[in-house]
Design a protein around this motif. Structure first.
Motif, short mmCIF file in Angstrom:
data_model
loop_
_atom_site.label_atom_id
_atom_site.label_comp_id
_atom_site.label_asym_id
_atom_site.label_seq_id
_atom_site.Cartn_x
_atom_site.Cartn_y
_atom_site.Cartn_z
N VAL A 1 0.85 -1.19 0.00
CA VAL A 1 0.00 0.00 0.00
C VAL A 1 0.89 1.24 0.00
CG1 VAL A 1 -1.96 -1.09 1.16
CG2 VAL A 1 -0.20 0.02 2.52
N THR A 2 0.33 2.32 -0.51
CA THR A 2 1.02 3.60 -0.53
C THR A 2 0.42 4.49 0.55
OG1 THR A 2 1.41 3.42 -2.90
CG2 THR A 2 1.59 5.61 -1.94
N LEU A 3 1.25 5.04 1.41
CA LEU A 3 0.78 5.92 2.46
C LEU A 3 0.78 7.35 1.97
CD1 LEU A 3 2.68 4.40 5.52
CD2 LEU A 3 0.39 3.86 4.67
N ALA A 4 -0.21 8.12 2.39
CA ALA A 4 -0.31 9.53 2.01
C ALA A 4 0.40 10.39 3.04
CB ALA A 4 -1.77 9.95 1.90
N GLY A 5 0.94 11.51 2.61
CA GLY A 5 1.56 12.45 3.53
C GLY A 5 3.02 12.16 3.75
N ASN A 6 3.60 12.90 4.66
CA ASN A 6 5.03 12.78 4.96
C ASN A 6 5.25 11.84 6.14
OD1 ASN A 6 5.69 14.72 2.98
ND2 ASN A 6 5.13 16.35 4.39
N GLU A 7 6.31 11.07 6.07
CA GLU A 7 6.67 10.16 7.16
C GLU A 7 7.10 10.98 8.37
OE1 GLU A 7 9.95 6.68 8.17
OE2 GLU A 7 9.93 7.62 6.20
N VAL A 8 6.62 10.60 9.54
CA VAL A 8 7.04 11.24 10.79
C VAL A 8 8.15 10.39 11.37
CG1 VAL A 8 6.33 11.98 13.09
CG2 VAL A 8 4.73 12.15 11.18
N LYS A 9 9.29 11.02 11.62
CA LYS A 9 10.44 10.29 12.14
C LYS A 9 10.60 10.59 13.64
CE LYS A 9 12.95 10.11 7.81
NZ LYS A 9 12.34 10.95 6.84
N VAL A 10 11.30 9.71 14.33
CA VAL A 10 11.56 9.91 15.75
C VAL A 10 12.21 11.27 15.95
CG1 VAL A 10 12.88 9.08 17.73
CG2 VAL A 10 11.79 7.44 16.20
N GLY A 11 11.67 12.04 16.90
CA GLY A 11 12.20 13.36 17.20
C GLY A 11 11.49 14.49 16.48
N ASP A 12 10.72 14.16 15.42
CA ASP A 12 9.96 15.19 14.71
C ASP A 12 8.80 15.66 15.59
OD1 ASP A 12 11.52 14.88 12.46
OD2 ASP A 12 10.00 13.83 11.28
N PRO A 13 8.44 16.93 15.50
CA PRO A 13 7.23 17.37 16.20
C PRO A 13 6.01 16.72 15.56
CG PRO A 13 8.14 19.17 14.88
CD PRO A 13 9.10 18.02 14.80
N ALA A 14 5.04 16.39 16.37
CA ALA A 14 3.83 15.75 15.86
C ALA A 14 3.06 16.74 14.98
CB ALA A 14 2.94 15.30 17.01
N PRO A 15 2.60 16.29 13.83
CA PRO A 15 1.77 17.17 13.01
C PRO A 15 0.40 17.33 13.66
CG PRO A 15 1.87 15.00 12.03
CD PRO A 15 2.80 14.99 13.23
N ASP A 16 -0.27 18.43 13.34
CA ASP A 16 -1.61 18.61 13.89
C ASP A 16 -2.52 17.51 13.36
OD1 ASP A 16 -3.50 19.79 15.50
OD2 ASP A 16 -4.07 21.30 14.03
N PHE A 17 -3.49 17.13 14.13
CA PHE A 17 -4.43 16.08 13.73
C PHE A 17 -5.77 16.33 14.39
CE2 PHE A 17 -2.09 14.58 17.46
CZ PHE A 17 -3.13 14.31 18.34
N THR A 18 -6.78 15.67 13.85
CA THR A 18 -8.12 15.69 14.44
C THR A 18 -8.56 14.24 14.62
OG1 THR A 18 -8.66 17.75 13.31
CG2 THR A 18 -10.51 16.46 14.14
N VAL A 19 -9.01 13.91 15.83
CA VAL A 19 -9.53 12.58 16.15
C VAL A 19 -10.80 12.75 16.96
CG1 VAL A 19 -7.27 11.43 16.10
CG2 VAL A 19 -8.10 12.42 18.23
N LEU A 20 -11.47 11.63 17.22
CA LEU A 20 -12.67 11.66 18.05
C LEU A 20 -12.33 11.17 19.45
CD1 LEU A 20 -15.29 10.17 15.57
CD2 LEU A 20 -14.77 12.58 16.02
N ASP A 21 -12.88 11.83 20.46
CA ASP A 21 -12.67 11.40 21.84
C ASP A 21 -13.72 10.36 22.22
OD1 ASP A 21 -15.02 12.78 22.47
OD2 ASP A 21 -14.01 14.36 23.60
N GLU A 22 -13.72 9.98 23.49
CA GLU A 22 -14.65 8.94 23.95
C GLU A 22 -16.12 9.35 23.84
OE1 GLU A 22 -13.45 11.44 27.46
OE2 GLU A 22 -12.37 10.49 25.85
N ASN A 23 -16.38 10.64 23.67
CA ASN A 23 -17.75 11.14 23.49
C ASN A 23 -18.04 11.46 22.03
OD1 ASN A 23 -18.40 11.10 26.32
ND2 ASN A 23 -17.02 12.85 26.52
N LEU A 24 -17.16 11.00 21.14
CA LEU A 24 -17.27 11.22 19.70
C LEU A 24 -17.22 12.70 19.32
CD1 LEU A 24 -19.90 8.50 18.75
CD2 LEU A 24 -17.41 8.32 18.76
N GLN A 25 -16.51 13.49 20.15
CA GLN A 25 -16.30 14.90 19.86
C GLN A 25 -14.90 15.06 19.24
OE1 GLN A 25 -18.79 17.29 20.45
NE2 GLN A 25 -19.88 15.36 20.77
N GLU A 26 -14.78 15.94 18.26
CA GLU A 26 -13.48 16.17 17.64
C GLU A 26 -12.52 16.88 18.60
OE1 GLU A 26 -13.85 18.18 13.90
OE2 GLU A 26 -14.57 16.38 12.89
N VAL A 27 -11.29 16.39 18.64
CA VAL A 27 -10.22 17.05 19.37
C VAL A 27 -9.01 17.11 18.45
CG1 VAL A 27 -11.00 16.41 21.69
CG2 VAL A 27 -9.48 14.89 20.45
#
Length: 70
Positions: free
Chosen positions: A11-37
């Protein structure tokens, strides 16, 4: 051979590879109440990110079990 496979198929992954030591890119996920964080919701907090796409795979299941044991 591809370094990432799904059920044996490369499979081909989209985006840039995150390497050890890199700052985490911003992201959006759902919490336990299905609210975006976003990463910004956790500013000035220690944050541990464990990514488990599917618990019905051997690797994800083993990772989750090991994480819970530790």
């Amino acid at each position: 051979m591809a370094s990432v496979t799904f059920k044996g198929t490369p499979v081909t992954l989209a985006g840039n590879e995150v390497k050890v030591g890199d700052p985490a890119p911003d992201f959006t996920v759902l919490d336990e109440n299905l609210q975006e964080v976003t990463l910004g919701n956790f500013r000035n907090q220690v944050l541990l990110i464990s990514v488990v796409p599917s618990l019905d795979t051997g690797v994800c299941d083993a990772q989750t079990r090991k994480f819970n044991e530790e």
